[in-house]
Design a protein around this motif. Structure first.
Motif, mmCIF file in Angstrom:
data_model
loop_
_atom_site.group_PDB
_atom_site.id
_atom_site.type_symbol
_atom_site.label_atom_id
_atom_site.label_comp_id
_atom_site.label_asym_id
_atom_site.label_seq_id
_atom_site.Cartn_x
_atom_site.Cartn_y
_atom_site.Cartn_z
ATOM 1 N N LEU A 112 0.831 -1.211 0.000
ATOM 2 C CA LEU A 112 0.000 0.000 0.000
ATOM 3 C C LEU A 112 0.864 1.258 0.000
ATOM 4 O O LEU A 112 0.576 2.227 -0.710
ATOM 5 N N LEU A 113 1.940 1.232 0.801
ATOM 6 C CA LEU A 113 2.780 2.413 0.955
ATOM 7 C C LEU A 113 3.627 2.683 -0.284
ATOM 8 O O LEU A 113 3.713 3.819 -0.758
ATOM 9 N N TYR A 114 4.262 1.640 -0.813
ATOM 10 C CA TYR A 114 5.208 1.823 -1.908
ATOM 11 C C TYR A 114 4.548 1.815 -3.283
ATOM 12 O O TYR A 114 4.941 2.569 -4.171
ATOM 13 N N ASP A 115 3.544 0.934 -3.445
ATOM 14 C CA ASP A 115 2.953 0.741 -4.774
ATOM 15 C C ASP A 115 1.548 1.312 -4.905
ATOM 16 O O ASP A 115 1.040 1.431 -6.023
ATOM 17 N N GLY A 116 0.907 1.578 -3.772
ATOM 18 C CA GLY A 116 -0.463 2.075 -3.827
ATOM 19 C C GLY A 116 -1.461 1.016 -4.243
ATOM 20 O O GLY A 116 -2.534 1.336 -4.772
ATOM 21 N N ASP A 117 -1.125 -0.259 -4.038
ATOM 22 C CA ASP A 117 -2.045 -1.338 -4.399
ATOM 23 C C ASP A 117 -1.919 -2.472 -3.394
ATOM 24 O O ASP A 117 -1.147 -2.389 -2.437
ATOM 25 N N LEU A 118 -2.693 -3.533 -3.636
ATOM 26 C CA LEU A 118 -2.683 -4.702 -2.757
ATOM 27 C C LEU A 118 -2.037 -5.918 -3.428
ATOM 28 O O LEU A 118 -2.133 -7.027 -2.915
ATOM 29 N N ARG A 119 -1.395 -5.716 -4.572
ATOM 30 C CA ARG A 119 -0.732 -6.814 -5.271
ATOM 31 C C ARG A 119 0.645 -7.016 -4.649
ATOM 32 O O ARG A 119 1.515 -6.147 -4.729
ATOM 33 N N ILE A 120 0.853 -8.185 -4.029
ATOM 34 C CA ILE A 120 2.020 -8.379 -3.168
ATOM 35 C C ILE A 120 3.135 -9.209 -3.798
ATOM 36 O O ILE A 120 4.191 -9.368 -3.190
ATOM 37 N N ALA A 121 2.925 -9.747 -5.017
ATOM 38 C CA ALA A 121 3.943 -10.618 -5.604
ATOM 39 C C ALA A 121 5.274 -9.891 -5.747
ATOM 40 O O ALA A 121 6.336 -10.427 -5.397
ATOM 41 N N ASN A 122 5.257 -8.660 -6.264
ATOM 42 C CA ASN A 122 6.514 -7.929 -6.469
ATOM 43 C C ASN A 122 7.192 -7.595 -5.149
ATOM 44 O O ASN A 122 8.418 -7.572 -5.054
ATOM 45 N N ASN A 123 6.402 -7.368 -4.090
ATOM 46 C CA ASN A 123 6.995 -7.058 -2.784
ATOM 47 C C ASN A 123 7.727 -8.259 -2.202
ATOM 48 O O ASN A 123 8.783 -8.103 -1.573
ATOM 49 N N HIS A 124 7.188 -9.453 -2.440
ATOM 50 C CA HIS A 124 7.874 -10.661 -1.993
ATOM 51 C C HIS A 124 9.109 -10.925 -2.853
ATOM 52 O O HIS A 124 10.160 -11.304 -2.330
ATOM 53 N N GLU A 125 8.988 -10.726 -4.169
ATOM 54 C CA GLU A 125 10.128 -10.962 -5.056
ATOM 55 C C GLU A 125 11.283 -10.012 -4.745
ATOM 56 O O GLU A 125 12.454 -10.389 -4.798
ATOM 57 N N GLN A 126 10.960 -8.760 -4.388
ATOM 58 C CA GLN A 126 11.991 -7.773 -4.073
ATOM 59 C C GLN A 126 12.566 -7.949 -2.676
ATOM 60 O O GLN A 126 13.590 -7.343 -2.342
ATOM 61 N N GLY A 127 11.906 -8.770 -1.872
ATOM 62 C CA GLY A 127 12.368 -8.956 -0.499
ATOM 63 C C GLY A 127 12.159 -7.724 0.365
ATOM 64 O O GLY A 127 13.008 -7.402 1.214
ATOM 65 N N ASP A 128 11.031 -7.034 0.166
ATOM 66 C CA ASP A 128 10.755 -5.839 0.980
ATOM 67 C C ASP A 128 10.703 -6.152 2.466
ATOM 68 O O ASP A 128 10.840 -5.252 3.302
ATOM 69 N N TYR A 129 10.501 -7.414 2.808
ATOM 70 C CA TYR A 129 10.364 -7.812 4.214
ATOM 71 C C TYR A 129 11.697 -8.023 4.910
ATOM 72 O O TYR A 129 11.735 -8.213 6.129
ATOM 73 N N ARG A 130 12.801 -8.006 4.181
ATOM 74 C CA ARG A 130 14.087 -8.378 4.781
ATOM 75 C C ARG A 130 14.562 -7.457 5.906
ATOM 76 O O ARG A 130 15.277 -7.924 6.797
ATOM 77 N N PRO A 131 14.231 -6.161 5.928
ATOM 78 C CA PRO A 131 14.676 -5.332 7.067
ATOM 79 C C PRO A 131 14.138 -5.799 8.417
ATOM 80 O O PRO A 131 14.739 -5.495 9.445
ATOM 81 N N TYR A 132 13.016 -6.525 8.431
ATOM 82 C CA TYR A 132 12.450 -6.947 9.714
ATOM 83 C C TYR A 132 12.252 -8.454 9.810
ATOM 84 O O TYR A 132 11.912 -8.976 10.879
ATOM 85 N N TYR A 133 12.452 -9.197 8.693
ATOM 86 C CA TYR A 133 12.258 -10.648 8.721
ATOM 87 C C TYR A 133 13.426 -11.313 8.011
ATOM 88 O O TYR A 133 13.607 -11.123 6.802
ATOM 89 N N PRO A 134 14.238 -12.091 8.712
ATOM 90 C CA PRO A 134 15.492 -12.586 8.135
ATOM 91 C C PRO A 134 15.334 -13.736 7.153
ATOM 92 O O PRO A 134 16.181 -13.935 6.288
ATOM 93 N N GLY A 135 14.256 -14.513 7.260
ATOM 94 C CA GLY A 135 14.120 -15.696 6.426
ATOM 95 C C GLY A 135 13.475 -15.395 5.084
ATOM 96 O O GLY A 135 13.303 -14.234 4.676
ATOM 97 N N SER A 136 13.123 -16.470 4.397
ATOM 98 C CA SER A 136 12.403 -16.350 3.129
ATOM 99 C C SER A 136 10.911 -16.383 3.418
ATOM 100 O O SER A 136 10.421 -17.232 4.169
ATOM 101 N N LEU A 137 10.176 -15.478 2.821
ATOM 102 C CA LEU A 137 8.748 -15.321 3.118
ATOM 103 C C LEU A 137 7.941 -15.533 1.841
ATOM 104 O O LEU A 137 8.016 -14.728 0.904
ATOM 105 N N ARG A 138 7.180 -16.608 1.821
ATOM 106 C CA ARG A 138 6.322 -16.885 0.672
ATOM 107 C C ARG A 138 4.960 -16.263 0.905
ATOM 108 O O ARG A 138 4.443 -16.256 2.030
ATOM 109 N N PRO A 139 4.339 -15.719 -0.128
ATOM 110 C CA PRO A 139 3.038 -15.039 0.061
ATOM 111 C C PRO A 139 1.953 -16.023 0.490
ATOM 112 O O PRO A 139 1.933 -17.184 0.060
#
Length: 221
Positions: free
Chosen positions: A99-126
């Motif tokens: 929502l913040l970066y893309d303005g949408d609810l499509r999360i595939a690109n956020n997982h592919e880019q690893g946007d979660y890595r600053p707070y989650y060390p492992g691999s996160l599947r949607p």
């Protein structure tokens, strides 16, 4: 001194708890008793009767601040562990980032880019069950919390969202206190109700987690 005496901790094993973190609770009780003993003297010096009863506005503000202190202290310790964010928490945060970066609810690109890595060390599947009608991946988790968390994440990232939930938890506890006081007209009864609910393990351990339960509780109160 009890846990350090010879033989006594062997005869009464629970005394060994006083040599660990529980000793902080003991000293908190001791200091509270000292303050409770000195407070009447200070109040009488100012010409007031004792026991002095604060108004409901001041009391509920004190409940809010006490709740923030308790929930903040617990969440700070938990956030530094490897368990948090865990479970579904990072998935709510990824939706927030979408929502913040893309303005949408499509999360595939956020997982592919690893946007979660600053707070989650492992691999996160949607988390999703099937593709949307547009062929995109949408999270199975409700979006109310991510929408609410966007400003907090923009300001402070994961920790910012945690503090948002802490403030909502403290607000819920304070509203609970006011509701109980309005029902009973009793400061002790309202304070007991707050302690029974707001200091319970389920509430305290949820107070700094990125789940919808605390915001829902705030809405209910």
């Amino acid at each position: 001194a009890l846990p350090y005496l010879p033989w006594l901790p062997d005869w009464i094993p629970p005394l060994r708890l006083l040599a660990g973190p529980l000793k902080r609770l003991v000293w908190a009780v001791v200091l509270g008793q000292v303050a409770w003993t000195l407070l009447p003297l200070l109040v009488r010096r100012r010409g007031r009767a004792w026991p002095w009863t604060p108004g409901p506005g001041l009391a509920s503000a004190a409940v809010f601040l006490a709740s923030v202190a308790v929930y903040g202290a617990v969440s700070t310790r938990l956030a530094d562990s490897t368990m948090f964010p865990g479970g579904d928490e990072p998935h709510y945060l990824v939706v927030t980032q979408s929502l913040l970066y893309d303005g949408d609810l499509r999360i595939a690109n956020n997982h592919e880019q690893g946007d979660y890595r600053p707070y989650y060390p492992g691999s996160l599947r949607p988390h999703y069950r099937t593709l949307g009608s547009d062929g995109e991946i949408y999270s199975i988790h409700p979006v109310g919390l991510p929408v609410l968390a966007v400003p907090a994440f923009a300001a402070g990232g994961y920790r910012g969202v945690v503090w948002l939930v802490i403030l909502l938890a403290a607000g819920t506890a304070a509203l609970l206190w006011r509701w109980a006081f309005a029902l009973t007209g009793s400061l002790p009864a309202a304070t007991f109700a707050w302690a029974a609910v707001g200091l319970s393990a389920p509430f305290v351990f949820s107070s700094g987690t990125v789940y919808p339960e605390i915001p829902a509780g705030f809405c209910v109160m």
